[in-house]
Design a protein around this motif. Structure first.
Motif, PDB file in Angstrom:
ATOM      1  N   ILE A  40       0.836  -1.204   0.000  1.00 58.55           N
ATOM      2  CA  ILE A  40       0.000   0.000   0.000  1.00 58.55           C
ATOM      3  C   ILE A  40       0.871   1.255   0.000  1.00 58.55           C
ATOM      4  O   ILE A  40       0.617   2.212  -0.742  1.00 58.55           O
ATOM      5  N   ALA A  41       1.912   1.261   0.834  1.00 60.05           N
ATOM      6  CA  ALA A  41       2.796   2.422   0.927  1.00 60.05           C
ATOM      7  C   ALA A  41       3.487   2.698  -0.409  1.00 60.05           C
ATOM      8  O   ALA A  41       3.579   3.844  -0.853  1.00 60.05           O
ATOM      9  N   VAL A  42       3.978   1.646  -1.047  1.00 60.27           N
ATOM     10  CA  VAL A  42       4.665   1.814  -2.332  1.00 60.27           C
ATOM     11  C   VAL A  42       3.686   2.313  -3.400  1.00 60.27           C
ATOM     12  O   VAL A  42       3.996   3.211  -4.179  1.00 60.27           O
ATOM     13  N   ALA A  43       2.479   1.742  -3.431  1.00 64.46           N
ATOM     14  CA  ALA A  43       1.477   2.169  -4.413  1.00 64.46           C
ATOM     15  C   ALA A  43       1.092   3.627  -4.198  1.00 64.46           C
ATOM     16  O   ALA A  43       0.941   4.393  -5.163  1.00 64.46           O
ATOM     17  N   ALA A  44       0.948   4.036  -2.932  1.00 67.76           N
ATOM     18  CA  ALA A  44       0.594   5.426  -2.627  1.00 67.76           C
ATOM     19  C   ALA A  44       1.723   6.366  -3.013  1.00 67.76           C
ATOM     20  O   ALA A  44       1.484   7.470  -3.527  1.00 67.76           O
ATOM     21  N   ARG A  45       2.950   5.958  -2.770  1.00 69.19           N
ATOM     22  CA  ARG A  45       4.110   6.795  -3.126  1.00 69.19           C
ATOM     23  C   ARG A  45       4.189   7.005  -4.635  1.00 69.19           C
ATOM     24  O   ARG A  45       4.466   8.090  -5.125  1.00 69.19           O
ATOM     25  N   GLU A  46       3.916   5.943  -5.390  1.00 74.87           N
ATOM     26  CA  GLU A  46       4.098   6.002  -6.836  1.00 74.87           C
ATOM     27  C   GLU A  46       2.914   6.643  -7.566  1.00 74.87           C
ATOM     28  O   GLU A  46       3.099   7.252  -8.621  1.00 74.87           O
ATOM     29  N   GLY A  47       1.682   6.506  -7.004  1.00 74.24           N
ATOM     30  CA  GLY A  47       0.520   6.994  -7.747  1.00 74.24           C
ATOM     31  C   GLY A  47      -0.396   7.917  -6.984  1.00 74.24           C
ATOM     32  O   GLY A  47      -1.463   8.276  -7.493  1.00 74.24           O
ATOM     33  N   GLY A  48      -0.006   8.291  -5.751  1.00 69.64           N
ATOM     34  CA  GLY A  48      -0.857   9.172  -4.954  1.00 69.64           C
ATOM     35  C   GLY A  48      -1.735   8.409  -3.992  1.00 69.64           C
ATOM     36  O   GLY A  48      -1.944   7.203  -4.130  1.00 69.64           O
ATOM     37  N   GLY A  49      -2.284   9.133  -3.008  1.00 68.71           N
ATOM     38  CA  GLY A  49      -2.995   8.494  -1.910  1.00 68.71           C
ATOM     39  C   GLY A  49      -4.484   8.310  -2.098  1.00 68.71           C
ATOM     40  O   GLY A  49      -5.151   7.816  -1.186  1.00 68.71           O
ATOM     41  N   ASP A  50      -5.029   8.691  -3.262  1.00 62.73           N
ATOM     42  CA  ASP A  50      -6.468   8.542  -3.505  1.00 62.73           C
ATOM     43  C   ASP A  50      -6.706   7.293  -4.353  1.00 62.73           C
ATOM     44  O   ASP A  50      -6.365   7.274  -5.540  1.00 62.73           O
ATOM     45  N   PRO A  51      -7.301   6.261  -3.769  1.00 61.18           N
ATOM     46  CA  PRO A  51      -7.507   5.014  -4.514  1.00 61.18           C
ATOM     47  C   PRO A  51      -8.418   5.158  -5.728  1.00 61.18           C
ATOM     48  O   PRO A  51      -8.357   4.337  -6.641  1.00 61.18           O
ATOM     49  N   GLU A  52      -9.264   6.199  -5.755  1.00 63.96           N
ATOM     50  CA  GLU A  52     -10.150   6.411  -6.903  1.00 63.96           C
ATOM     51  C   GLU A  52      -9.363   6.825  -8.146  1.00 63.96           C
ATOM     52  O   GLU A  52      -9.828   6.663  -9.269  1.00 63.96           O
ATOM     53  N   TYR A  53      -8.163   7.371  -7.944  1.00 66.04           N
ATOM     54  CA  TYR A  53      -7.321   7.796  -9.071  1.00 66.04           C
ATOM     55  C   TYR A  53      -6.021   7.006  -9.137  1.00 66.04           C
ATOM     56  O   TYR A  53      -5.118   7.365  -9.887  1.00 66.04           O
ATOM     57  N   ASN A  54      -5.926   5.960  -8.343  1.00 58.25           N
ATOM     58  CA  ASN A  54      -4.718   5.136  -8.300  1.00 58.25           C
ATOM     59  C   ASN A  54      -5.148   3.673  -8.264  1.00 58.25           C
ATOM     60  O   ASN A  54      -5.446   3.129  -7.193  1.00 58.25           O
ATOM     61  N   ALA A  55      -5.188   3.034  -9.434  1.00 50.70           N
ATOM     62  CA  ALA A  55      -5.693   1.660  -9.529  1.00 50.70           C
ATOM     63  C   ALA A  55      -4.844   0.681  -8.726  1.00 50.70           C
ATOM     64  O   ALA A  55      -5.363  -0.264  -8.126  1.00 50.70           O
ATOM     65  N   SER A  56      -3.526   0.905  -8.703  1.00 44.20           N
ATOM     66  CA  SER A  56      -2.641   0.006  -7.955  1.00 44.20           C
ATOM     67  C   SER A  56      -2.918   0.084  -6.460  1.00 44.20           C
ATOM     68  O   SER A  56      -2.934  -0.931  -5.762  1.00 44.20           O
ATOM     69  N   LEU A  57      -3.141   1.310  -5.977  1.00 42.49           N
ATOM     70  CA  LEU A  57      -3.454   1.491  -4.557  1.00 42.49           C
ATOM     71  C   LEU A  57      -4.800   0.865  -4.227  1.00 42.49           C
ATOM     72  O   LEU A  57      -4.947   0.188  -3.197  1.00 42.49           O
ATOM     73  N   LYS A  58      -5.781   1.056  -5.094  1.00 41.04           N
ATOM     74  CA  LYS A  58      -7.102   0.484  -4.849  1.00 41.04           C
ATOM     75  C   LYS A  58      -7.030  -1.035  -4.774  1.00 41.04           C
ATOM     76  O   LYS A  58      -7.623  -1.658  -3.880  1.00 41.04           O
ATOM     77  N   ALA A  59      -6.266  -1.646  -5.694  1.00 40.73           N
ATOM     78  CA  ALA A  59      -6.117  -3.106  -5.686  1.00 40.73           C
ATOM     79  C   ALA A  59      -5.429  -3.577  -4.415  1.00 40.73           C
ATOM     80  O   ALA A  59      -5.813  -4.595  -3.830  1.00 40.73           O
ATOM     81  N   ALA A  60      -4.407  -2.835  -3.972  1.00 42.04           N
ATOM     82  CA  ALA A  60      -3.686  -3.208  -2.752  1.00 42.04           C
ATOM     83  C   ALA A  60      -4.593  -3.109  -1.529  1.00 42.04           C
ATOM     84  O   ALA A  60      -4.526  -3.951  -0.615  1.00 42.04           O
ATOM     85  N   ILE A  61      -5.446  -2.090  -1.492  1.00 44.28           N
ATOM     86  CA  ILE A  61      -6.370  -1.918  -0.366  1.00 44.28           C
ATOM     87  C   ILE A  61      -7.413  -3.028  -0.341  1.00 44.28           C
ATOM     88  O   ILE A  61      -7.714  -3.595   0.719  1.00 44.28           O
ATOM     89  N   VAL A  62      -7.966  -3.341  -1.510  1.00 39.61           N
ATOM     90  CA  VAL A  62      -8.962  -4.418  -1.586  1.00 39.61           C
ATOM     91  C   VAL A  62      -8.355  -5.730  -1.100  1.00 39.61           C
ATOM     92  O   VAL A  62      -8.979  -6.497  -0.351  1.00 39.61           O
ATOM     93  N   LYS A  63      -7.133  -6.001  -1.525  1.00 40.85           N
ATOM     94  CA  LYS A  63      -6.449  -7.232  -1.126  1.00 40.85           C
ATOM     95  C   LYS A  63      -6.215  -7.251   0.384  1.00 40.85           C
ATOM     96  O   LYS A  63      -6.388  -8.283   1.047  1.00 40.85           O
ATOM     97  N   ALA A  64      -5.822  -6.114   0.940  1.00 44.01           N
ATOM     98  CA  ALA A  64      -5.587  -6.030   2.386  1.00 44.01           C
ATOM     99  C   ALA A  64      -6.876  -6.248   3.168  1.00 44.01           C
ATOM    100  O   ALA A  64      -6.903  -6.961   4.173  1.00 44.01           O
ATOM    101  N   LYS A  65      -7.962  -5.647   2.689  1.00 42.03           N
ATOM    102  CA  LYS A  65      -9.241  -5.804   3.383  1.00 42.03           C
ATOM    103  C   LYS A  65      -9.750  -7.242   3.312  1.00 42.03           C
ATOM    104  O   LYS A  65     -10.439  -7.708   4.226  1.00 42.03           O
TER     105      LYS A  65
END
Length: 251
Positions: A40-65
């Motif tokens: 999640i940290a790496v995805a947020a660093r690379e694409g920003g902290g908003d999962p609606e505009y960062n597909a990698s972060l959104k996928a990482a969050i879904v997987k974590a949940k």
């Protein structure tokens, strides 16, 4: 008195075993959360902290949940990634090799010390009758696909197939216990989100490396070595995902 002491002794042993199991479960859960936090940290660093505009972060969050990671942990990981803290120096490195009996294995890592990680991964392979190969030595045997599993108890086949294909799925495979939905990696989020919006519950949903063919191990020694190799790889904090083409026994 002897019977009482005997009962107390058995109770103490049972309590000790329960505590041991709980400690192992807590350690395993902590290990999983550590991996998710790093991703999640790496995805947020690379694409920003908003999962609606960062597909990698959104996928990482879904997987974590899906592994019941608390929201507070997820929020902290995002903040660390956006703030340039944890995750700042992590890099993604993939290793390829062969397990016992020639089973193809791909190990995806996120590491802040590639020398440590490379040494550990090589040691795990060597210790369990495998050998680390060169980049590309087995990856041609796999296809990267979005993969979603839904229990047969939670869906009606014809309806689910129609919905999945309409959302952009590439393939729909029906089995007695449930359904497997395959997508192109770039379509995975849309298909998963669309199914979720329609109320479907997932047994699993992730982008995976799916083997084109599988390997069967007949030798008990090779099977045990393969199980140990997978266990020790998955226990390593630097290892994010392990893909292989071993056709695991039903048991």
């Amino acid at each position: 008195m002897g019977r009482i002491h005997n009962i107390e002794g058995k109770k103490n042993k049972m309590d000790s075993k329960r505590e041991g199991r709980k400690n192992k479960q807590d350690a395993a859960r902590s290990n999983v959360f550590t991996k998710h936090a790093r991703a999640i940290a790496v995805a947020a660093r690379e694409g920003g902290g908003d999962p609606e505009y960062n597909a990698s972060l959104k996928a990482a969050i879904v997987k974590a949940k899906s592994d019941n990671m608390p929201n507070d942990n997820i929020d902290r990981a995002i903040k660390k990634g956006v703030g340039g803290g944890e995750g700042e120096n992590y890099e993604s490195i993939t290793y390829e090799g062969y397990g016992p009996g020639g089973v193809a294995i791909i190990v995806e890592t996120l590491t802040d010390n590639k020398n440590r990680t490379a040494g550990n991964v090589r040691y795990y392979f060597d210790k369990n009758n495998g050998n680390l190969g060169t980049p590309g030595c087995v990856s041609f045997m796999f296809d990267r696909k979005g993969q979603i599993f839904i229990s047969a108890e939670d869906a009606e086949e014809d309806e689910l197939m129609e919905v999945s294909l309409d959302l952009g799925a590439e393939d729909f495979i029906a089995e007695e216990v449930g359904y497997e939905i395959l997508t192109a990696p770039e379509d995975f989020n849309d298909v998963r989100d669309g199914l979720e919006e329609k109320g479907y519950k997932f047994l699993a949903a992730d982008v995976k490396l799916i083997p084109q063919t599988t390997s069967v191990l007949e030798d008990e020694g090779q099977i045990k070595s393969m199980e140990k190799l997978l266990d020790i790889l998955e226990e390593d904090d630097d290892v994010q995902n392990v893909h292989h083409n071993w056709e695991m026994p039903e048991a």
